[in-house]
Design a protein around this motif. Sequence first.
Motif, PDB file in Angstrom:
ATOM      1  N   ASP A  58      23.699   6.055   9.594  1.00 40.23           N
ATOM      2  CA  ASP A  58      22.241   6.082   9.439  1.00 40.23           C
ATOM      3  C   ASP A  58      21.820   4.870   8.625  1.00 40.23           C
ATOM      4  OD1 ASP A  58      19.594   6.533   8.634  1.00 40.23           O
ATOM      5  OD2 ASP A  58      19.836   8.704   8.640  1.00 40.23           O
ATOM      6  N   ILE A  59      21.267   3.851   9.297  1.00 41.85           N
ATOM      7  CA  ILE A  59      20.930   2.604   8.608  1.00 41.85           C
ATOM      8  C   ILE A  59      19.843   2.821   7.565  1.00 41.85           C
ATOM      9  CG2 ILE A  59      19.299   1.942  10.440  1.00 41.85           C
ATOM     10  CD1 ILE A  59      21.432  -0.461   8.291  1.00 41.85           C
ATOM     11  N   GLN A  60      18.862   3.695   7.853  1.00 44.43           N
ATOM     12  CA  GLN A  60      17.790   3.961   6.898  1.00 44.43           C
ATOM     13  C   GLN A  60      18.356   4.581   5.617  1.00 44.43           C
ATOM     14  OE1 GLN A  60      14.617   3.182   6.863  1.00 44.43           O
ATOM     15  NE2 GLN A  60      13.983   4.353   5.086  1.00 44.43           N
ATOM     16  N   ARG A  88      10.264   4.067  -5.004  1.00 41.33           N
ATOM     17  CA  ARG A  88      10.367   5.399  -4.394  1.00 41.33           C
ATOM     18  C   ARG A  88       9.225   5.624  -3.406  1.00 41.33           C
ATOM     19  NH1 ARG A  88      12.318   6.865  -9.612  1.00 41.33           N
ATOM     20  NH2 ARG A  88      10.219   7.360 -10.361  1.00 41.33           N
ATOM     21  N   SER A  89       8.036   5.167  -3.768  1.00 41.18           N
ATOM     22  CA  SER A  89       6.885   5.285  -2.872  1.00 41.18           C
ATOM     23  C   SER A  89       7.113   4.469  -1.597  1.00 41.18           C
ATOM     24  CB  SER A  89       5.616   4.813  -3.582  1.00 41.18           C
ATOM     25  OG  SER A  89       4.508   4.848  -2.714  1.00 41.18           O
ATOM     26  N   ALA A 115      10.470   5.901   5.321  1.00 43.16           N
ATOM     27  CA  ALA A 115      11.001   7.125   5.925  1.00 43.16           C
ATOM     28  C   ALA A 115      10.005   7.738   6.907  1.00 43.16           C
ATOM     29  CB  ALA A 115      11.356   8.139   4.833  1.00 43.16           C
ATOM     30  N   ARG A 116       8.706   7.698   6.553  1.00 35.95           N
ATOM     31  CA  ARG A 116       7.682   8.230   7.455  1.00 35.95           C
ATOM     32  C   ARG A 116       7.654   7.436   8.756  1.00 35.95           C
ATOM     33  NH1 ARG A 116       4.474   8.764   2.711  1.00 35.95           N
ATOM     34  NH2 ARG A 116       3.385   6.809   3.185  1.00 35.95           N
ATOM     35  N   LEU A 117       7.709   6.119   8.641  1.00 30.40           N
ATOM     36  CA  LEU A 117       7.692   5.277   9.827  1.00 30.40           C
ATOM     37  C   LEU A 117       8.971   5.457  10.647  1.00 30.40           C
ATOM     38  CD1 LEU A 117       6.113   2.072   8.257  1.00 30.40           C
ATOM     39  CD2 LEU A 117       5.067   3.566   9.974  1.00 30.40           C
ATOM     40  N   GLU A 160       9.928   3.939  14.039  1.00 32.29           N
ATOM     41  CA  GLU A 160       9.799   2.528  13.665  1.00 32.29           C
ATOM     42  C   GLU A 160      10.611   2.246  12.410  1.00 32.29           C
ATOM     43  OE1 GLU A 160       6.362  -0.869  12.869  1.00 32.29           O
ATOM     44  OE2 GLU A 160       5.800   1.244  12.952  1.00 32.29           O
ATOM     45  N   HIS A 161      11.581   1.357  12.519  1.00 33.00           N
ATOM     46  CA  HIS A 161      12.444   1.042  11.379  1.00 33.00           C
ATOM     47  C   HIS A 161      11.888  -0.161  10.611  1.00 33.00           C
ATOM     48  CE1 HIS A 161      16.003   0.595   8.921  1.00 33.00           C
ATOM     49  NE2 HIS A 161      16.067  -0.676   9.271  1.00 33.00           N
ATOM     50  N   ILE A 162      11.676   0.023   9.307  1.00 29.50           N
ATOM     51  CA  ILE A 162      11.199  -1.049   8.427  1.00 29.50           C
ATOM     52  C   ILE A 162      12.307  -1.388   7.430  1.00 29.50           C
ATOM     53  CG2 ILE A 162       9.465  -1.768   6.732  1.00 29.50           C
ATOM     54  CD1 ILE A 162       8.307  -1.289   9.507  1.00 29.50           C
ATOM     55  N   PRO A 163      12.777  -2.621   7.399  1.00 30.63           N
ATOM     56  CA  PRO A 163      13.817  -2.988   6.423  1.00 30.63           C
ATOM     57  C   PRO A 163      13.237  -3.087   5.018  1.00 30.63           C
ATOM     58  CG  PRO A 163      13.092  -4.933   7.616  1.00 30.63           C
ATOM     59  CD  PRO A 163      12.399  -3.762   8.255  1.00 30.63           C
TER      60      PRO A 163
END
Length: 363
Positions: free
Chosen positions: A5-7, A43-44, A50-52, A57-60
């Motif tokens: 799991d990359i996220q 953390r925010s 995580a929501r995206l 949609e993966h955000i680095p």
Amino acid sequence: MKEFDIQEYMTHGVERVVSDAIKATLKNPKESAYMAKFAMASRSASKKRARLEAEGEHIPPFLIASITSSCNLHCAGCYSRCNNATEDTEPVRQLSDDDWLKVFDEADDLGVSFILLAGGEPLLRKGVIEAAGKKQNILFPIFTNGTYMADKYFDMFDKNRNLIPIMSIEGEKDATDKRRGDGVYDKLISNMDELNDRGLIYGASVTVTTENLKDVSSESFIGKLSDKGCKAVIFVEFVPVTDDSAHLAPGDEEREYLKKEIMRLRQEHPEMVFVSFPGDEKSSGGCIAAGRGFFHINSHGGAEPCPFSPYSDINVKETSLREAMNSRLFIALQNEGVLNDDHSGGCVLYEKRNEVETILGRA
């Protein structure tokens, strides 16, 4: 076996760096106060990502931004000069200060926690550094050769605690001056003393080769940095961009040695943060470039997989940061498995540059 799991992997990496940074600054009230605020912002940002992710949609969490193509030094084996990405003079058509602020604003909105400022020599772009200082939710490590550090920058770092100078050093005086030029080591030591006297947090970036591996991970070297107030050491494995320098690139044996030394250093020096790049990607889910964990924006706005892989099919001056993260090149690199391909170690994108060029031709 659980699917990688990359996220989750990247989020845990961010959390460890932030946790280590808080511990490293406990004896410095100003820095500790900022790091505590940044921990909340981080953390925010993780929740945003995580929501995206849940929406597909993966955000680095990281960006690398080369904010200038100009540099005053000619370091031996510099990948940027070998790729013709760095010049002696300031080129035209680079992103403006406002262009970079737009990138930083978009990154903040998407939940990016770290933007590594590089070059060329980033301290040549004072306006961009000032723009970065406004984005307190993002931590900006500034990878600098240190030769342009003066009162205007010391004052700026004091005012904006999210700006962290990371000075490039090759070990002791002989090794540093041999690669970077006469007098550079003494300037770096002078900078360290000034930063330490002002109570400012800073770090060191060390290019790791087969020749200096044991020296730069030794207690003698790390202990000296710690005594001078250095709070972070980023070990960057040498990536050869010419055949005659291939022998300097760490192999599996050297990489395993460095991994064990970093584990030891984290135990013996809790006052410092230690990071290895690219690290042991062969056993940690593959390369994290091309938007998996980070990507690179060059000085002209081109979105590239990595500084060592200077290929681009999209420009942030003409599109949004979000669209750049989903460029056809990045998606193809991820979907076609190049980032996970078996390789000899080190930089998979450099080793498989012919495949990257083929994909770029199709993107």
